[in-house]
Write a protein that holds these residues in place. Structure first.
Motif, PDB file in Angstrom:
ATOM      1  N   LEU A  11       0.677  -1.086  -0.117  1.00 47.42           N
ATOM      2  CA  LEU A  11      -0.095   0.148   0.208  1.00 47.42           C
ATOM      3  C   LEU A  11       0.885   1.176  -0.095  1.00 47.42           C
ATOM      4  O   LEU A  11       1.806   1.408   0.879  1.00 47.42           O
ATOM      5  CB  LEU A  11      -0.851   0.075   1.363  1.00 47.42           C
ATOM      6  CG  LEU A  11      -2.290  -0.630   1.166  1.00 47.42           C
ATOM      7  CD1 LEU A  11      -2.134  -2.151   0.991  1.00 47.42           C
ATOM      8  CD2 LEU A  11      -2.951  -0.382   2.300  1.00 47.42           C
ATOM      9  N   SER A  12       0.549   2.207  -0.747  1.00 48.69           N
ATOM     10  CA  SER A  12       1.115   3.299  -0.947  1.00 48.69           C
ATOM     11  C   SER A  12       0.654   4.394  -2.088  1.00 48.69           C
ATOM     12  O   SER A  12      -0.370   3.888  -2.707  1.00 48.69           O
ATOM     13  CB  SER A  12       2.642   3.020  -1.555  1.00 48.69           C
ATOM     14  OG  SER A  12       3.380   4.130  -2.336  1.00 48.69           O
ATOM     15  N   ARG A  13       0.975   5.762  -1.558  1.00 45.27           N
ATOM     16  CA  ARG A  13       0.355   6.632  -2.673  1.00 45.27           C
ATOM     17  C   ARG A  13       0.952   6.787  -3.891  1.00 45.27           C
ATOM     18  O   ARG A  13       0.434   7.297  -4.954  1.00 45.27           O
ATOM     19  CB  ARG A  13       0.640   8.126  -1.799  1.00 45.27           C
ATOM     20  CG  ARG A  13      -0.129   8.483  -0.874  1.00 45.27           C
ATOM     21  CD  ARG A  13       0.253   9.797  -0.152  1.00 45.27           C
ATOM     22  NE  ARG A  13       1.803   9.602   0.249  1.00 45.27           N
ATOM     23  CZ  ARG A  13       2.464  10.409   1.158  1.00 45.27           C
ATOM     24  NH1 ARG A  13       1.961  11.540   1.321  1.00 45.27           N
ATOM     25  NH2 ARG A  13       3.587  10.062   1.262  1.00 45.27           N
ATOM     26  N   SER A  14       2.289   6.082  -3.766  1.00 43.68           N
ATOM     27  CA  SER A  14       3.017   5.997  -5.386  1.00 43.68           C
ATOM     28  C   SER A  14       3.327   4.464  -5.563  1.00 43.68           C
ATOM     29  O   SER A  14       4.395   4.325  -5.308  1.00 43.68           O
ATOM     30  CB  SER A  14       4.214   6.806  -4.938  1.00 43.68           C
ATOM     31  OG  SER A  14       4.755   6.752  -3.884  1.00 43.68           O
ATOM     32  N   PRO A  15       2.266   3.851  -6.177  1.00 46.15           N
ATOM     33  CA  PRO A  15       2.539   2.317  -6.131  1.00 46.15           C
ATOM     34  C   PRO A  15       3.613   2.085  -7.402  1.00 46.15           C
ATOM     35  O   PRO A  15       4.218   1.067  -7.219  1.00 46.15           O
ATOM     36  CB  PRO A  15       1.295   2.104  -7.073  1.00 46.15           C
ATOM     37  CG  PRO A  15       0.195   3.142  -7.099  1.00 46.15           C
ATOM     38  CD  PRO A  15       1.031   4.147  -6.414  1.00 46.15           C
ATOM     39  N   GLY A  16       4.002   3.203  -8.122  1.00 42.75           N
ATOM     40  CA  GLY A  16       5.274   3.058  -9.140  1.00 42.75           C
ATOM     41  C   GLY A  16       6.478   2.793  -8.405  1.00 42.75           C
ATOM     42  O   GLY A  16       7.362   2.584  -9.083  1.00 42.75           O
TER      43      GLY A  16
ATOM     44  N   ASP B 240      -4.153   6.569  -0.165  1.00 39.85           N
ATOM     45  CA  ASP B 240      -3.592   7.716   0.770  1.00 39.85           C
ATOM     46  C   ASP B 240      -4.208   7.443   2.196  1.00 39.85           C
ATOM     47  O   ASP B 240      -5.432   7.176   2.218  1.00 39.85           O
ATOM     48  CB  ASP B 240      -4.101   8.861   0.183  1.00 39.85           C
ATOM     49  CG  ASP B 240      -3.221  10.316   0.976  1.00 39.85           C
ATOM     50  OD1 ASP B 240      -3.122  10.204   2.242  1.00 39.85           O
ATOM     51  OD2 ASP B 240      -3.397  11.416   0.615  1.00 39.85           O
ATOM     52  N   LEU B 241      -3.283   6.850   2.893  1.00 40.51           N
ATOM     53  CA  LEU B 241      -3.749   6.637   4.491  1.00 40.51           C
ATOM     54  C   LEU B 241      -4.452   7.710   5.174  1.00 40.51           C
ATOM     55  O   LEU B 241      -4.745   7.627   6.263  1.00 40.51           O
ATOM     56  CB  LEU B 241      -2.594   5.729   5.160  1.00 40.51           C
ATOM     57  CG  LEU B 241      -2.145   4.821   4.582  1.00 40.51           C
ATOM     58  CD1 LEU B 241      -0.970   4.031   5.225  1.00 40.51           C
ATOM     59  CD2 LEU B 241      -3.144   3.579   4.785  1.00 40.51           C
TER      60      LEU B 241
ATOM     61  N   GLU C 142     -12.016   6.405   3.279  1.00 40.42           N
ATOM     62  CA  GLU C 142     -12.765   6.001   2.343  1.00 40.42           C
ATOM     63  C   GLU C 142     -11.443   5.234   1.378  1.00 40.42           C
ATOM     64  O   GLU C 142     -12.076   4.127   0.927  1.00 40.42           O
ATOM     65  CB  GLU C 142     -13.476   6.819   1.487  1.00 40.42           C
ATOM     66  CG  GLU C 142     -14.314   8.052   2.387  1.00 40.42           C
ATOM     67  CD  GLU C 142     -13.327   9.086   2.933  1.00 40.42           C
ATOM     68  OE1 GLU C 142     -12.579   9.576   2.370  1.00 40.42           O
ATOM     69  OE2 GLU C 142     -14.099   9.482   4.067  1.00 40.42           O
ATOM     70  N   GLU C 143     -10.362   5.980   1.244  1.00 39.61           N
ATOM     71  CA  GLU C 143      -9.615   5.127   0.296  1.00 39.61           C
ATOM     72  C   GLU C 143      -8.906   3.968   0.959  1.00 39.61           C
ATOM     73  O   GLU C 143      -8.677   3.029   0.307  1.00 39.61           O
ATOM     74  CB  GLU C 143      -8.635   6.052   0.015  1.00 39.61           C
ATOM     75  CG  GLU C 143      -8.709   7.225  -0.951  1.00 39.61           C
ATOM     76  CD  GLU C 143      -7.472   7.863  -1.633  1.00 39.61           C
ATOM     77  OE1 GLU C 143      -6.340   7.223  -1.614  1.00 39.61           O
ATOM     78  OE2 GLU C 143      -7.387   9.101  -2.032  1.00 39.61           O
TER      79      GLU C 143
ATOM     80  N   SER D 259     -11.296  -3.501   0.444  1.00 36.77           N
ATOM     81  CA  SER D 259     -12.411  -4.200  -0.427  1.00 36.77           C
ATOM     82  C   SER D 259     -11.764  -4.730  -1.613  1.00 36.77           C
ATOM     83  O   SER D 259     -12.592  -5.709  -2.143  1.00 36.77           O
ATOM     84  CB  SER D 259     -13.460  -3.124  -0.557  1.00 36.77           C
ATOM     85  OG  SER D 259     -13.310  -2.422  -1.772  1.00 36.77           O
ATOM     86  N   LYS D 260     -10.644  -4.460  -1.995  1.00 35.73           N
ATOM     87  CA  LYS D 260     -10.161  -5.257  -3.087  1.00 35.73           C
ATOM     88  C   LYS D 260      -9.386  -6.359  -2.697  1.00 35.73           C
ATOM     89  O   LYS D 260      -8.774  -7.435  -3.795  1.00 35.73           O
ATOM     90  CB  LYS D 260      -9.260  -4.408  -4.161  1.00 35.73           C
ATOM     91  CG  LYS D 260      -9.923  -3.221  -4.454  1.00 35.73           C
ATOM     92  CD  LYS D 260      -9.218  -2.187  -5.363  1.00 35.73           C
ATOM     93  CE  LYS D 260      -9.871  -0.818  -5.892  1.00 35.73           C
ATOM     94  NZ  LYS D 260      -9.035   0.382  -5.797  1.00 35.73           N
ATOM     95  N   LEU D 261      -9.248  -6.686  -1.637  1.00 41.55           N
ATOM     96  CA  LEU D 261      -8.299  -7.980  -1.155  1.00 41.55           C
ATOM     97  C   LEU D 261      -9.335  -9.033  -0.876  1.00 41.55           C
ATOM     98  O   LEU D 261     -10.179  -9.006  -0.388  1.00 41.55           O
ATOM     99  CB  LEU D 261      -7.763  -7.265  -0.027  1.00 41.55           C
ATOM    100  CG  LEU D 261      -6.484  -6.201  -0.117  1.00 41.55           C
ATOM    101  CD1 LEU D 261      -5.961  -6.056   1.049  1.00 41.55           C
ATOM    102  CD2 LEU D 261      -5.456  -6.743  -0.989  1.00 41.55           C
TER     103      LEU D 261
END
Ligand SMILES: NC(=O)c1ccc[n+]([C@@H]2O[C@H](COP(=O)([O-])OP(=O)(O)OC[C@H]3O[C@@H](n4cnc5c(N)ncnc54)[C@H](OP(=O)(O)O)[C@@H]3O)[C@@H](O)[C@H]2O)c1
Length: 235
Positions: free
Chosen positions: A37-42, A54-55, A59-60, A66-68
């Motif tokens: 998990l990160s704001r910058s997956p790249g 973004d922690l 909501e994020e 929910s995708k896991l």
């Protein structure tokens, strides 16, 4: 010998940098699947399954989890650190630290409990020596790490009361040579230079090794907290 973590799925927040990144690389080397998990997956290491979040936004976080599917462990490694004083610091810094270090960590933990297999799971929180004592100039950062320690203990009690097969622990390092220190010593670059020169600082891999120890421990062993510091660090 095959690692206990081979073929396990571990979710790591803050896997794009520093301690979380070093941990993600070690987990991959042990044959684990890693969700980062990160704001910058790249910026995540190759081989890590990216999840952009973004922690600071509840909501994020909820949408990301929910995708896991089912996974075996959560490592709450993401964090921000500013030596922002209570006396005259910027409350915007306090708020960001509180939202990432405390609220984000607690919500990720709550959501992770819904994804662990019936056989059990494990949560490891990255706290700090600043969660055990307040360093001079520690400002609002230390209170967030004291909160991490209390959340770890609260959650452990709740999990036992609920009869869930989940172990919760933490690691509490002193100074670690990562980009976080540039933020922590913002405006005091000379002090950071002197601090770096005064000690053989912990490296991200040193802390990752302690986290791996917690993750690899069999389910009947529950480690509460591991404190570690450079042998040169005085307090
Ligand atoms: N370095 C030290 O001296 C030290 C000492 C004691 C404890 N710690 C703790 O160790 C943990 C890891 O720190 P580090 O030293 O490895 O720092 P780092 O290299 O700066 O990494 C921080 C990580 O947190 C993530 N992060 C920050 N804000 C975020 C946000 N709003 N949403 C999602 N992710 C966010 C960053 O990801 P993105 O930027 O990609 O989003 C990055 O992966 C932290 O909890 C820190 O408090 C560090």
């Amino acid at each position: 010998m095959t690692s206990r973590l081979a073929d396990r799925t571990i979710v790591v927040t803050g896997a794009s940098s520093g301690i979380g990144r070093a941990l993600a690389e070690e987990l991959l080397a042990r044959g684990a699947e890693v969700v980062g998990l990160s704001r910058s997956p790249g910026r995540l290491p190759d081989g890590v399954r990216p999840l952009a979040v973004d922690l600071t936004h509840r909501e994020e976080i909820t949408a990301a989890f929910s995708k896991l599917e089912i996974f075996d462990a959560l490592v709450n490694c993401a964090g921000v650190a500013y030596q922002s004083k209570i006396l005259d610091g910027n409350p915007a810094d306090w708020e960001e630290m509180w939202r990432v270090n405390v609220m984000g960590l607690a919500l990720c933990s709550q959501l992770a409990l819904r994804h662990f297999p019936k056989s059990g799971g494990r949560i490891v929180n990255v706290s700090s020596l600043s969660g055990h004592r307040v360093p001079p100039g520690g400002g609002f950062y230390a209170p967030t790490k004291f909160a991490v320690r209390a959340i770890t203990d609260s959650l452990r009690l709740e999990i036992k009361a609920a009869g869930l097969p989940v172990q919760v622990g933490s690691v509490s390092p002193g100074f670690v040579d990562t980009p976080l220190l540039d933020d922590y010593f913002r405006g005091r670059e000379e002090t950071l230079r002197q601090t770096r020169a005064s000690m053989h600082m912990l490296q991200p891999g040193d802390v990752a090794a302690s986290i791996l120890h917690l993750l690899e421990t069999p389910p009947h062993v529950e480690i509460g907290d591991i404190t570690l510091r450079s042998s040169d660090q005085r307090v």
